[in-house]
Design an enzyme around this catalytic site. Structure first.
Site, PDB file in Angstrom:
ATOM      1  N   ARG A 223     -10.309  10.348 -27.284  1.00  0.00           N
ATOM      2  CA  ARG A 223     -11.104   9.636 -26.406  1.00  0.00           C
ATOM      3  C   ARG A 223     -10.002   8.317 -26.108  1.00  0.00           C
ATOM      4  O   ARG A 223      -9.538   8.318 -26.976  1.00  0.00           O
ATOM      5  CB  ARG A 223     -12.366   8.878 -27.092  1.00  0.00           C
ATOM      6  CG  ARG A 223     -13.546  10.194 -26.850  1.00  0.00           C
ATOM      7  CD  ARG A 223     -13.993   9.799 -24.538  1.00  0.00           C
ATOM      8  NE  ARG A 223     -15.253  10.372 -24.752  1.00  0.00           N
ATOM      9  CZ  ARG A 223     -15.804  11.720 -24.335  1.00  0.00           C
ATOM     10  NH1 ARG A 223     -14.594  12.408 -24.434  1.00  0.00           N
ATOM     11  NH2 ARG A 223     -16.790  11.887 -23.937  1.00  0.00           N
ATOM     12  N   HIS A 271      -8.839  12.699 -16.959  1.00  0.00           N
ATOM     13  CA  HIS A 271      -9.728  13.584 -17.952  1.00  0.00           C
ATOM     14  C   HIS A 271      -9.843  14.728 -17.470  1.00  0.00           C
ATOM     15  O   HIS A 271     -11.787  14.594 -16.614  1.00  0.00           O
ATOM     16  CB  HIS A 271     -10.847  12.163 -17.573  1.00  0.00           C
ATOM     17  CG  HIS A 271     -12.044  12.667 -18.855  1.00  0.00           C
ATOM     18  ND1 HIS A 271     -12.158  11.671 -19.103  1.00  0.00           N
ATOM     19  CD2 HIS A 271     -12.051  13.824 -19.871  1.00  0.00           C
ATOM     20  CE1 HIS A 271     -12.971  11.750 -20.104  1.00  0.00           C
ATOM     21  NE2 HIS A 271     -13.076  13.334 -20.349  1.00  0.00           N
TER      22      HIS A 271
HETATM   23  P1  NDP Z   1     -17.813  18.025 -33.174  1.00  0.00           P
HETATM   24  O1  NDP Z   1     -18.562  16.390 -33.350  1.00  0.00           O
HETATM   25  O2  NDP Z   1     -18.153  19.663 -32.866  1.00  0.00           O
HETATM   26  O3  NDP Z   1     -16.453  17.956 -34.357  1.00  0.00           O
HETATM   27  C1  NDP Z   1     -15.626  16.106 -34.161  1.00  0.00           C
HETATM   28  C2  NDP Z   1     -15.103  16.240 -35.627  1.00  0.00           C
HETATM   29  O4  NDP Z   1     -14.519  15.105 -36.293  1.00  0.00           O
HETATM   30  C3  NDP Z   1     -14.731  17.409 -36.564  1.00  0.00           C
HETATM   31  O5  NDP Z   1     -14.282  18.092 -37.075  1.00  0.00           O
HETATM   32  C4  NDP Z   1     -15.512  16.020 -37.663  1.00  0.00           C
HETATM   33  O6  NDP Z   1     -15.227  16.500 -39.190  1.00  0.00           O
HETATM   34  C5  NDP Z   1     -13.981  15.432 -37.309  1.00  0.00           C
HETATM   35  N1  NDP Z   1     -14.264  13.811 -37.647  1.00  0.00           N
HETATM   36  C6  NDP Z   1     -15.191  13.225 -37.345  1.00  0.00           C
HETATM   37  N2  NDP Z   1     -14.551  11.742 -37.788  1.00  0.00           N
HETATM   38  C7  NDP Z   1     -13.836  11.861 -38.635  1.00  0.00           C
HETATM   39  C8  NDP Z   1     -13.368  10.420 -39.510  1.00  0.00           C
HETATM   40  N3  NDP Z   1     -13.343   9.750 -39.673  1.00  0.00           N
HETATM   41  N4  NDP Z   1     -12.716  11.215 -40.059  1.00  0.00           N
HETATM   42  C9  NDP Z   1     -12.233  12.586 -39.964  1.00  0.00           C
HETATM   43  N5  NDP Z   1     -12.244  13.591 -39.234  1.00  0.00           N
HETATM   44  C10 NDP Z   1     -13.842  13.188 -38.913  1.00  0.00           C
HETATM   45  O7  NDP Z   1     -17.022  17.342 -32.066  1.00  0.00           O
HETATM   46  P2  NDP Z   1     -16.073  18.000 -30.635  1.00  0.00           P
HETATM   47  O8  NDP Z   1     -14.926  19.397 -31.409  1.00  0.00           O
HETATM   48  O9  NDP Z   1     -16.975  18.612 -29.755  1.00  0.00           O
HETATM   49  O10 NDP Z   1     -15.249  17.678 -29.513  1.00  0.00           O
HETATM   50  C11 NDP Z   1     -14.271  16.344 -29.676  1.00  0.00           C
HETATM   51  C12 NDP Z   1     -14.313  15.491 -29.486  1.00  0.00           C
HETATM   52  O11 NDP Z   1     -13.204  15.968 -27.492  1.00  0.00           O
HETATM   53  C13 NDP Z   1     -15.675  15.075 -28.201  1.00  0.00           C
HETATM   54  O12 NDP Z   1     -16.424  14.023 -29.356  1.00  0.00           O
HETATM   55  C14 NDP Z   1     -14.576  14.149 -27.360  1.00  0.00           C
HETATM   56  O13 NDP Z   1     -14.523  12.812 -27.383  1.00  0.00           O
HETATM   57  C15 NDP Z   1     -13.406  14.750 -26.487  1.00  0.00           C
HETATM   58  N6  NDP Z   1     -13.947  15.715 -25.548  1.00  0.00           N
HETATM   59  C16 NDP Z   1     -13.319  15.569 -24.850  1.00  0.00           C
HETATM   60  C17 NDP Z   1     -12.939  16.315 -23.592  1.00  0.00           C
HETATM   61  C18 NDP Z   1     -11.841  16.003 -22.115  1.00  0.00           C
HETATM   62  O14 NDP Z   1     -12.616  16.271 -21.102  1.00  0.00           O
HETATM   63  N7  NDP Z   1     -11.186  14.753 -22.635  1.00  0.00           N
HETATM   64  C19 NDP Z   1     -13.955  17.210 -22.986  1.00  0.00           C
HETATM   65  C20 NDP Z   1     -14.861  17.400 -24.355  1.00  0.00           C
HETATM   66  C21 NDP Z   1     -14.120  16.746 -25.269  1.00  0.00           C
HETATM   67  P3  NDP Z   1     -16.043  17.273 -40.431  1.00  0.00           P
HETATM   68  O15 NDP Z   1     -15.719  18.786 -39.388  1.00  0.00           O
HETATM   69  O16 NDP Z   1     -16.017  16.899 -40.934  1.00  0.00           O
HETATM   70  O17 NDP Z   1     -17.702  16.456 -39.441  1.00  0.00           O
END
Ligand code: NDP
Length: 308
Positions: A223, A271
């Site tokens: 993001r 995007h």
């Molecule tokens: P998930 O919710 O499955 O995973 C999020 C990951 O981020 C987890 O590993 C989590 O850790 C980690 N995380 C969250 N907060 C923190 C923090 N404060 N510190 C360290 N690690 C953190 O997300 P997805 O894989 O499904 O998607 C990731 C992001 O990609 C989406 O939220 C979206 O914003 C973006 N995206 C962008 C797209 C685009 O077109 N450019 C398309 C699709 C997604 P833990 O494993 O420990 O919970």
């Protein structure tokens, strides 16, 4: 009982076809044609205007059509019903491919050669093998984990930064803020795949960039608001960072006068890292609608307090 659908990423007819195929007994109402609001029990949406979901008195479930929950959770009147994810828990093929493409591009120094070409400069650079390159992925969720596995499979030395410690074969795990600096210090190419939450907003800033090794590259496909634009530009201008590839931005479309457009070391994509897959998304919605109607526990719940 009816499902409210707010189509995104594909024509409404495409979504309706999938709903008709997988949930033939459910009535689908396409927003803004809501009809009697008291009929709506499920909302399949990316984001609606603030307060719109709060106006559905019988709403029991929100199925979030996007992987990131930031837009949905920013509605101050969001009703306190469960929110479920609809992306493939095994990862997203197109996101994985996007990661691989951009990491390979920086690994092979193609951005530097593009700059050299504009000056007609013949400047060979040392060629490195993948196992000599350290890639760091911020966020090893559904998408990040699949991407990390692909990159590790290609031979890169891959690490991931997460909130909760866990093990992942072939990937070095760094968990929590206390290990962020060590993660950054070993990562020559970083890929942001974090959700946008109060903890991750502005995370990629001058301090985090300074922790990266000299010549590191930044890829943001998570993001836009996770990255501080001016700090990235300063780190590129100083030569500390070698390049950046950005698919997401604080403001989209990226304003015409933004400095990113003309910066020689910034690559912009609008995007497009992935394409929504209505068939897979509706299949997962259908599973949760079935569970809801049967009174079974829901799958793939969003943790609202964590923001993802
Ligand atoms: P998930 O919710 O499955 O995973 C999020 C990951 O981020 C987890 O590993 C989590 O850790 C980690 N995380 C969250 N907060 C923190 C923090 N404060 N510190 C360290 N690690 C953190 O997300 P997805 O894989 O499904 O998607 C990731 C992001 O990609 C989406 O939220 C979206 O914003 C973006 N995206 C962008 C797209 C685009 O077109 N450019 C398309 C699709 C997604 P833990 O494993 O420990 O919970």
């Amino acid at each position: 009982m009816a499902i409210l659908l707010s189509p995104i990423g594909a024509p409404a007819a495409h979504w309706q076809r999938e709903f008709a195929r997988l949930l033939p007994d459910e009535e689908i109402r396409v927003w803004p044609e809501v009809g009697d609001r008291g009929d709506i029990t499920v909302a399949a949406v990316a984001r609606l205007p603030d307060g719109e979901l709060a106006n559905l008195p019988k709403l029991k479930l929100i199925a979030s059509l996007l992987a990131g929950q930031d837009a949905l959770l920013s509605d101050p009147k969001l009703p306190s019903v469960p929110i479920v994810r609809t992306g493939d828990p095994g990862g997203d093929e197109l996101m994985t491919e996007t990661c691989l493409a951009h990491v390979l591009r920086h690994h092979c120094e193609l951005p530097a050669y593009a700059v050299a070409q504009t000056h007609r400069e013949w400047q060979p650079r040392p060629r490195r093998r993948a196992d000599e390159r350290r890639v760091g992925i911020l966020g090893l969720g559904a998408i990040g984990t699949a991407a990390a596995r692909k990159l590790a499979g290609h031979g890169f030395k891959v690490a991931g930064w997460v909130r909760h410690a866990r093990s992942e074969p072939g990937v070095e795990i760094f968990a929590g803020r206390e290990h962020l600096q060590a993660f950054l210090a070993r990562s020559e190419i970083i890929v942001n795949l974090l959700p946008l939450t109060p903890e991750t907003i502005d995370l990629l800033n001058k301090d985090t960039f300074a922790r990266l090794p000299e010549g590191a590259a930044v890829i943001n496909i998570g993001r836009g608001a996770t990255l501080v634009d001016d700090d990235l530009l300063a780190a590129l201008d100083s030569g500390h960072l070698s390049g950046a590839t950005l698919d997401v931005f604080r403001q989209e479309p990226l304003p015409k006068d933004h400095r990113f457009w003309s910066h020689p070391r910034v690559t912009i994509t609008p995007h497009v890292a992935r394409r929504l897959d209505p068939a897979g998304i509706v299949a997962r919605i259908a599973e949760n609608v079935r569970r809801l109607r049967a009174g079974e526990p829901l799958a793939w719940l969003v943790d609202r307090s964590a923001g993802y």
